[in-house]
Design a protein around this motif. Sequence first.
Motif, short mmCIF file in Angstrom:
data_model
loop_
_atom_site.label_atom_id
_atom_site.label_comp_id
_atom_site.label_asym_id
_atom_site.label_seq_id
_atom_site.Cartn_x
_atom_site.Cartn_y
_atom_site.Cartn_z
N THR A 189 0.79 -1.19 -0.09
CA THR A 189 -0.20 0.02 0.10
C THR A 189 0.86 1.05 0.13
OG1 THR A 189 -1.65 -1.12 1.21
CG2 THR A 189 -1.66 1.19 1.34
N CYS A 190 1.81 1.29 0.79
CA CYS A 190 2.72 2.40 0.85
C CYS A 190 3.43 2.61 -0.43
CB CYS A 190 3.78 2.35 1.90
SG CYS A 190 3.25 2.30 3.54
N LEU A 191 3.98 1.61 -0.88
CA LEU A 191 4.52 1.70 -2.24
C LEU A 191 3.66 2.39 -3.53
CD1 LEU A 191 7.37 1.35 -3.77
CD2 LEU A 191 6.56 -1.01 -4.13
N THR A 192 2.56 1.82 -3.66
CA THR A 192 1.62 2.02 -4.72
C THR A 192 1.20 3.46 -4.20
OG1 THR A 192 0.75 -0.22 -4.91
CG2 THR A 192 -0.45 1.68 -5.53
N ASP A 193 0.87 4.06 -3.10
CA ASP A 193 0.71 5.44 -2.63
C ASP A 193 1.66 6.15 -3.04
OD1 ASP A 193 -1.88 4.30 -1.73
OD2 ASP A 193 -1.56 4.62 0.39
N HIS A 194 2.94 6.11 -2.82
CA HIS A 194 4.11 6.86 -3.11
C HIS A 194 4.25 6.84 -4.45
CE1 HIS A 194 8.19 8.10 -2.98
NE2 HIS A 194 8.38 7.56 -3.86
N MET A 195 4.03 5.88 -5.25
CA MET A 195 4.12 6.06 -6.81
C MET A 195 3.03 6.98 -7.31
SD MET A 195 6.82 4.67 -7.41
CE MET A 195 6.85 4.59 -9.22
N LEU A 196 1.84 7.04 -6.84
CA LEU A 196 0.59 7.91 -7.09
C LEU A 196 0.84 9.28 -6.68
CD1 LEU A 196 -2.18 5.29 -6.50
CD2 LEU A 196 -1.29 6.25 -8.80
N PHE A 238 3.28 9.54 -10.51
CA PHE A 238 2.08 9.35 -11.60
C PHE A 238 1.01 10.32 -11.16
CE2 PHE A 238 4.63 5.62 -11.69
CZ PHE A 238 5.12 5.45 -13.25
N HIS A 239 0.12 10.58 -12.22
CA HIS A 239 -0.96 11.46 -11.94
C HIS A 239 -2.31 10.52 -11.36
CE1 HIS A 239 1.11 14.19 -14.70
NE2 HIS A 239 0.86 14.98 -13.75
#
Length: 74
Positions: free
Chosen positions: A14-21, A25-26
């Motif tokens: 979750t932290c990794l995906t949130d960070h990337m977003l 990424f937009h």
Amino acid sequence: MNKPISQMEQKFCTCLTDHMLQHHFHDRQELASALELQPTEMDEMNPSDLAARIFKYCAVRRIPLDSVIMQMAK
């Protein structure tokens, strides 16, 4: 058959995906495209598999993940 993931593993994904977003990424569509996935495929993936793809993407492009690691420490 997918094995259940631990709470810590789920938190990392979750932290990794949130960070990337938040930082690279937009939206989920753009992230999915960068990972060569359709958004629906990304939503259906095992969180560990998605995190592995994101991690590989970051490694190839030399994107530092220090802030994700620090967020995990909290």
